[in-house]
Design an enzyme around this catalytic site. Structure first.
Site, mmCIF file in Angstrom:
data_model
loop_
_atom_site.group_PDB
_atom_site.id
_atom_site.type_symbol
_atom_site.label_atom_id
_atom_site.label_comp_id
_atom_site.label_asym_id
_atom_site.label_seq_id
_atom_site.Cartn_x
_atom_site.Cartn_y
_atom_site.Cartn_z
ATOM 1 N N ARG A 70 0.843 -1.215 0.000
ATOM 2 C CA ARG A 70 0.000 0.000 0.000
ATOM 3 C C ARG A 70 0.869 1.253 0.000
ATOM 4 O O ARG A 70 0.551 2.239 -0.670
ATOM 5 C CB ARG A 70 -0.923 0.012 1.227
ATOM 6 C CG ARG A 70 -2.154 -0.830 1.041
ATOM 7 C CD ARG A 70 -3.109 -0.694 2.206
ATOM 8 N NE ARG A 70 -3.833 0.578 2.183
ATOM 9 C CZ ARG A 70 -4.434 1.099 3.273
ATOM 10 N NH1 ARG A 70 -4.352 0.484 4.434
ATOM 11 N NH2 ARG A 70 -5.094 2.235 3.203
ATOM 12 N N VAL A 103 -5.291 7.664 5.017
ATOM 13 C CA VAL A 103 -3.935 7.610 5.599
ATOM 14 C C VAL A 103 -2.892 8.008 4.546
ATOM 15 O O VAL A 103 -1.702 8.030 4.828
ATOM 16 C CB VAL A 103 -3.649 6.186 6.165
ATOM 17 C CG1 VAL A 103 -4.553 5.912 7.366
ATOM 18 C CG2 VAL A 103 -3.794 5.103 5.107
ATOM 19 N N HIS A 119 -7.434 8.621 11.109
ATOM 20 C CA HIS A 119 -6.983 7.225 11.174
ATOM 21 C C HIS A 119 -5.476 7.090 11.031
ATOM 22 O O HIS A 119 -4.978 6.024 10.712
ATOM 23 C CB HIS A 119 -7.711 6.386 10.102
ATOM 24 C CG HIS A 119 -9.189 6.353 10.317
ATOM 25 N ND1 HIS A 119 -10.081 6.047 9.315
ATOM 26 C CD2 HIS A 119 -9.953 6.611 11.414
ATOM 27 C CE1 HIS A 119 -11.317 6.104 9.793
ATOM 28 N NE2 HIS A 119 -11.260 6.460 11.078
ATOM 29 N N CYS A 132 6.947 2.596 24.339
ATOM 30 C CA CYS A 132 8.023 3.298 23.617
ATOM 31 C C CYS A 132 7.417 4.336 22.673
ATOM 32 O O CYS A 132 6.443 4.051 21.993
ATOM 33 C CB CYS A 132 8.821 2.260 22.833
ATOM 34 S SG CYS A 132 10.173 2.931 21.881
HETATM 35 N N1 APR Z 1 -15.477 10.442 -5.921
HETATM 36 C C1 APR Z 1 -16.185 10.487 -4.763
HETATM 37 N N2 APR Z 1 -16.548 9.384 -4.061
HETATM 38 C C2 APR Z 1 -16.193 8.192 -4.571
HETATM 39 C C3 APR Z 1 -15.460 8.054 -5.781
HETATM 40 C C4 APR Z 1 -15.101 9.253 -6.459
HETATM 41 N N3 APR Z 1 -14.409 9.225 -7.618
HETATM 42 N N4 APR Z 1 -15.261 6.722 -6.015
HETATM 43 C C5 APR Z 1 -15.853 6.062 -4.981
HETATM 44 N N5 APR Z 1 -16.414 6.931 -4.132
HETATM 45 C C6 APR Z 1 -17.139 6.672 -2.887
HETATM 46 C C7 APR Z 1 -17.838 5.332 -2.816
HETATM 47 O O1 APR Z 1 -19.149 5.422 -3.330
HETATM 48 C C8 APR Z 1 -17.859 5.087 -1.293
HETATM 49 O O2 APR Z 1 -19.053 5.602 -0.708
HETATM 50 O O3 APR Z 1 -16.165 6.652 -1.871
HETATM 51 C C9 APR Z 1 -16.662 5.882 -0.774
HETATM 52 C C10 APR Z 1 -15.535 5.016 -0.275
HETATM 53 O O4 APR Z 1 -16.025 4.307 0.843
HETATM 54 P P1 APR Z 1 -15.039 3.327 1.632
HETATM 55 O O5 APR Z 1 -14.290 2.478 0.654
HETATM 56 O O6 APR Z 1 -15.847 2.693 2.701
HETATM 57 O O7 APR Z 1 -13.945 4.307 2.284
HETATM 58 P P2 APR Z 1 -14.108 5.187 3.580
HETATM 59 O O8 APR Z 1 -15.496 5.678 3.732
HETATM 60 O O9 APR Z 1 -13.017 6.182 3.556
HETATM 61 O O10 APR Z 1 -13.814 4.109 4.739
HETATM 62 C C11 APR Z 1 -13.720 4.608 6.052
HETATM 63 O O11 APR Z 1 -12.957 2.435 6.780
HETATM 64 O O12 APR Z 1 -11.649 0.568 6.453
HETATM 65 C C12 APR Z 1 -11.748 1.761 7.131
HETATM 66 O O13 APR Z 1 -9.926 2.976 7.957
HETATM 67 C C13 APR Z 1 -10.596 2.676 6.773
HETATM 68 O O14 APR Z 1 -10.601 5.086 6.672
HETATM 69 C C14 APR Z 1 -11.275 3.922 6.216
HETATM 70 C C15 APR Z 1 -12.676 3.828 6.802
HETATM 71 ZN ZN ZN Z 2 10.597 1.099 20.698
#
Ligand code: APR
Ligand code: ZN
Length: 248
Positions: A70, A103, A119, A132
């Site tokens: 990643r 992140v 996060h 630590c």
């Molecule tokens: N523009 C805007 N939104 C978009 C696009 C785009 N081009 N492409 C996808 N999306 C939307 C999707 O429809 C979805 O609702 O982005 C969203 C991504 O959702 P997730 O994959 O769930 O990501 P996120 O909401 O950031 O997840 C929250 O979950 O796994 C944990 O720590 C991780 O920070 C993350 C948290």
């Molecule tokens: Zn250490």
């Protein structure tokens, strides 16, 4: 579509304190996969095997292999128009703070200065020992993973990515600051998040409950859509068109 762009620009112009909550969707067009949805990371990998303290204790090589992949991906990608539009809105004094669940460092590389990472950050490498405080941004070790895992030079424990894993609590200062920003906001733009992970998903509701407004930008509906004053079913790239209307 034009009416939505104009409506969004109007809401932003009438706001005195606009903040932004972003999720993985804002980085999708930079080539960084999101977590949920059709090509989401959590479709291919099981988060409990890769993004939990238990997973790291059980199989640190596997967890480090996934994070090294990643990191190489994220650090090889560039900010997209949405990141640049938000950085420009910050420069114009419109966006006061970006609260991100991401992140990656694309907001900062696009020029945004006021960014809160709920996060954590992939760039931060920390000691896995809770006793630590060692941390670094030096990732020279990345190419020797998984043969050799990075160790803390201070205490010898394994180093780990400085991100919040499932089951871990968020940094209390960051969270307090994020909630404070939401309370001060009379408008919050919610961009690219599925709004299913807490406490991030509650942040826009704090603004709403205090009389503020929510603009959501997401190609898909989310649990926040019906709470939004304006829900734009579109990609985050539309921020660039909203910015153009602000500059007129
Ligand atoms: N523009 C805007 N939104 C978009 C696009 C785009 N081009 N492409 C996808 N999306 C939307 C999707 O429809 C979805 O609702 O982005 C969203 C991504 O959702 P997730 O994959 O769930 O990501 P996120 O909401 O950031 O997840 C929250 O979950 O796994 C944990 O720590 C991780 O920070 C993350 C948290
Ligand atoms: Zn250490």
């Amino acid at each position: 579509m034009l009416t939505e762009i104009k409506r969004a620009a109007e809401l932003i112009e009438n706001s005195s304190y606009t903040t932004v909550l972003t999720g993985a969707g804002i980085s999708a067009e930079s080539g960084i996969p999101t977590f949920r949805g059709k090509d989401g990371l959590w479709n291919k990998y099981r988060p409990e095997e890769l993004a939990t303290p238990h997973a790291f204790r059980k199989n640190p090589s596997l967890v480090w292999e996934w994070y090294a992949w990643r990191m190489k991906l994220v650090f090889s990608r560039e900010p997209n128009t949405a990141h640049f539009a938000l950085a420009e809105m910050e420069k114009l004094g419109i966006v006061k703070k970006i609260i991100t669940q991401n992140v990656d460092d694309l907001h900062e590389r696009a020029g945004s200065k006021n960014v809160l990472h709920l996060h954590g950050k992939l760039r931060d490498i920390i000691c896995s020992s809770s006793l630590c405080s060692y941390s670094t941004q030096n990732i020279d070790f990345i190419d020797s993973i998984p043969e050799k895992l990075p160790e803390c030079p201070k205490c010898g424990s394994l180093l780990r990515p400085g991100v919040v894993w499932f089951g871990e609590s968020l940094n209390p200062e960051v969270l307090t600051s994020a909630f404070g920003e939401a309370e001060k906001s009379d408008l919050i733009l919610v961009v690219g998040t599925s709004a299913v992970v807490q406490p991030a998903a509650s942040i826009p509701l704090i603004t709403k409950r205090r009389g503020g407004k929510i603009i959501e930008i997401n190609p898909n509906e989310t649990p926040l859509s019906y709470e939004s004053d304006l829900s734009i079913r579109n990609s985050a790239a539309i921020l660039q068109e909203i910015l153009l209307h602000l500059k007129k």
